[in-house]
Motif scaffolding. Sequence first.
Motif, mmCIF file in Angstrom:
data_model
loop_
_atom_site.group_PDB
_atom_site.id
_atom_site.type_symbol
_atom_site.label_atom_id
_atom_site.label_comp_id
_atom_site.label_asym_id
_atom_site.label_seq_id
_atom_site.Cartn_x
_atom_site.Cartn_y
_atom_site.Cartn_z
ATOM 1 N N SER A 169 0.851 -1.198 0.000
ATOM 2 C CA SER A 169 0.000 0.000 0.000
ATOM 3 C C SER A 169 0.879 1.239 0.000
ATOM 4 O O SER A 169 1.989 1.224 0.542
ATOM 5 C CB SER A 169 -0.910 0.017 1.229
ATOM 6 O OG SER A 169 -1.644 1.233 1.300
ATOM 7 N N GLY A 170 0.360 2.314 -0.598
ATOM 8 C CA GLY A 170 1.073 3.584 -0.579
ATOM 9 C C GLY A 170 0.614 4.510 0.526
ATOM 10 O O GLY A 170 1.070 5.649 0.622
ATOM 11 N N SER A 171 -0.270 4.017 1.394
ATOM 12 C CA SER A 171 -0.820 4.824 2.487
ATOM 13 C C SER A 171 -0.124 4.480 3.794
ATOM 14 O O SER A 171 -0.060 3.310 4.182
ATOM 15 C CB SER A 171 -2.323 4.559 2.622
ATOM 16 O OG SER A 171 -2.800 4.922 3.900
ATOM 17 N N ARG A 174 5.643 5.122 3.748
ATOM 18 C CA ARG A 174 5.668 5.508 2.333
ATOM 19 C C ARG A 174 6.965 6.246 2.017
ATOM 20 O O ARG A 174 7.617 5.975 0.995
ATOM 21 C CB ARG A 174 4.454 6.395 2.056
ATOM 22 C CG ARG A 174 4.431 7.066 0.689
ATOM 23 C CD ARG A 174 3.376 8.163 0.654
ATOM 24 N NE ARG A 174 3.361 8.851 -0.633
ATOM 25 C CZ ARG A 174 2.541 8.570 -1.631
ATOM 26 N NH1 ARG A 174 1.646 7.606 -1.495
ATOM 27 N NH2 ARG A 174 2.599 9.251 -2.763
ATOM 28 N N ILE A 187 1.025 -5.424 -4.655
ATOM 29 C CA ILE A 187 0.068 -4.422 -4.184
ATOM 30 C C ILE A 187 -1.230 -5.117 -3.788
ATOM 31 O O ILE A 187 -1.730 -5.979 -4.515
ATOM 32 C CB ILE A 187 -0.216 -3.360 -5.269
ATOM 33 C CG1 ILE A 187 1.056 -2.553 -5.561
ATOM 34 C CG2 ILE A 187 -1.347 -2.424 -4.841
ATOM 35 C CD1 ILE A 187 0.922 -1.602 -6.737
ATOM 36 N N THR A 206 -5.201 -4.240 -2.736
ATOM 37 C CA THR A 206 -6.248 -3.218 -2.657
ATOM 38 C C THR A 206 -7.355 -3.693 -1.720
ATOM 39 O O THR A 206 -7.588 -4.890 -1.567
ATOM 40 C CB THR A 206 -6.860 -2.930 -4.037
ATOM 41 O OG1 THR A 206 -7.545 -4.102 -4.509
ATOM 42 C CG2 THR A 206 -5.792 -2.534 -5.039
ATOM 43 N N GLU A 241 -9.446 0.489 4.425
ATOM 44 C CA GLU A 241 -8.886 1.337 3.375
ATOM 45 C C GLU A 241 -9.931 2.342 2.888
ATOM 46 O O GLU A 241 -11.000 1.963 2.413
ATOM 47 C CB GLU A 241 -8.404 0.488 2.199
ATOM 48 C CG GLU A 241 -7.741 1.319 1.094
ATOM 49 C CD GLU A 241 -7.371 0.481 -0.116
ATOM 50 O OE1 GLU A 241 -6.165 0.200 -0.287
ATOM 51 O OE2 GLU A 241 -8.295 0.100 -0.877
ATOM 52 N N ASP A 268 -6.772 6.597 1.172
ATOM 53 C CA ASP A 268 -5.693 5.604 1.261
ATOM 54 C C ASP A 268 -5.405 5.006 -0.109
ATOM 55 O O ASP A 268 -4.246 4.837 -0.506
ATOM 56 C CB ASP A 268 -6.079 4.480 2.227
ATOM 57 C CG ASP A 268 -6.195 4.947 3.668
ATOM 58 O OD1 ASP A 268 -5.405 5.815 4.072
ATOM 59 O OD2 ASP A 268 -7.081 4.430 4.378
ATOM 60 N N THR A 273 -1.969 5.008 -2.801
ATOM 61 C CA THR A 273 -1.326 3.915 -3.532
ATOM 62 C C THR A 273 -1.150 4.283 -4.998
ATOM 63 O O THR A 273 -0.074 4.095 -5.580
ATOM 64 C CB THR A 273 -2.150 2.624 -3.399
ATOM 65 O OG1 THR A 273 -2.181 2.225 -2.027
ATOM 66 C CG2 THR A 273 -1.548 1.497 -4.235
ATOM 67 N N VAL A 320 -5.954 -0.191 -10.290
ATOM 68 C CA VAL A 320 -4.523 -0.424 -10.080
ATOM 69 C C VAL A 320 -3.926 -1.152 -11.280
ATOM 70 O O VAL A 320 -2.841 -0.802 -11.771
ATOM 71 C CB VAL A 320 -4.302 -1.223 -8.776
ATOM 72 C CG1 VAL A 320 -2.905 -1.821 -8.733
ATOM 73 C CG2 VAL A 320 -4.517 -0.324 -7.565
#
Length: 492
Positions: free
Chosen positions: A311-313, A326, A349, A351, A356, A360, A364, A408
């Motif tokens: 995740s990018g959060s 991150r 990744i 999702t 989330e 959030d 990502t 994504v």
Amino acid sequence: MRVESAILPRWKRLIRILSSTIGPNFHSGSARYISPARCGMKTSKTTENQQGKYFLATFGCQMNEYDSNMIGAMLENRGMAATEDAAQADVLIVNTCSIRGGAEDRAYARIAAMKYHKRQRPGVRIAVIGCMAQNHGDKIPASLEHVDYVVGPDNYKELEGLIFSEVAPSERKVWTDQNDFENYEGLMARLDGTVSSHITIMRGCNKQCAYCIVPNVRGVERSRDVESILAEVRHAVNEGIHEVCLLGQTVNSYRTDTDNFAGLIRKVNAVEGLKRVRFMSPHPRHFDPETIRAMAECGKVCNHVHLPLQSGSNAMLKKMRRQYTRERYLEIVAELRAAIPNVAITTDIITGFVGETESDFEDTLSLMNEVRFDHAFMFSYSPREGTPAFGETETLTAEEKQARLERVIEAQMKHTEERLDALLGREEELLIEERSSRDSREWMGKTRCFKKVIVPEVAGVEKGAFVRARISERRGIVLRGEVITQAVPAEK
């Protein structure tokens, strides 16, 4: 005890698909045979021997493949021969995966379909091994009574004893005791005839990520002795292997009393005759300057890193128990790209993890746009019983999770195509691995940055050859090229 009701309906439906393939013609030469590749499995190759035969099917990751080859070596050292024809085998072994429910469903269906062989030949023995064996234990023989043995990843030496025992079998069917010290030192995996070989350097995982079942089924981290690893690398090279991939659940956390991962890389790089070194999967927490420096300074280490993101959060990373932020992830990417020219970075990744939010999820997507990964393995979250996150109230519907996954995938496809297009016109070193699956007159090779390239059949191009090719075209996510000359990989 019975398998959870959530599992039973799915794998029983799969039995209907498989049942038509189980019968007198269930072998690799029959048109009715479903090949292991189509089922997400690999089987060992056939050899001649008079001491009985084993059939070994493998679901799951590269570590399972390595374990299957290690078990194959155990059995062949005792005089057994491998066969792809289950109808001819004295022992049927299924090495299972438990990372997702779908992998377990397919394994249950395959094992259930093997009941045919037990009816036809009551003396045949059926063993279920691997992560699902560890995860479900007694539930497997309770629902599949034709299974003789259930053996977890720390008990493969027991499997050898069970198969070759001359005494009557006991009523015990399940061997899933975990051993925090079992590393199978002194054992080497059989080589399967490829030009690249996986070598496990450590077992287990200490990370306890909230969504992951691996620590439960693989146990705690323990690293192999460096000399045993180097001995296996040298053995592989002596048998014609050009490339090794070092394996571990968190491979860069490798550590013994005398060595760490960076030191191991340098020692493997020094093995005479070895041409390429890869590793997977590292954990961002353990990517330090020493490791990056070793990668940059060792000429055999390929310029490709699989760096799981999830995740990018920051909120999701904390909830997932990923042990990095991150910002730190982006720093690692920058450090890798500064130290290693043209490094390819791939990732994982998830999702729709529990909790989330749209914000959030956008984090990502924005990180993906910033990094522009070469490739990604992408999944929507599904709860796994036994994990810390299991039982938490889901905040998204299945449809919402799927919609995010599709976004994504769409973003990543764009980035993948960009990365591939950047190689057009360049000359790349290829290790030729096999004939093209689409046209047997062509060959497939991989670049040092792990890109597949299809080249025509010309003099000097054969399995195991190193060639230089000019990348001329992209078709989908596969590159095509023209062979310029044979190449010898640089060594340092």
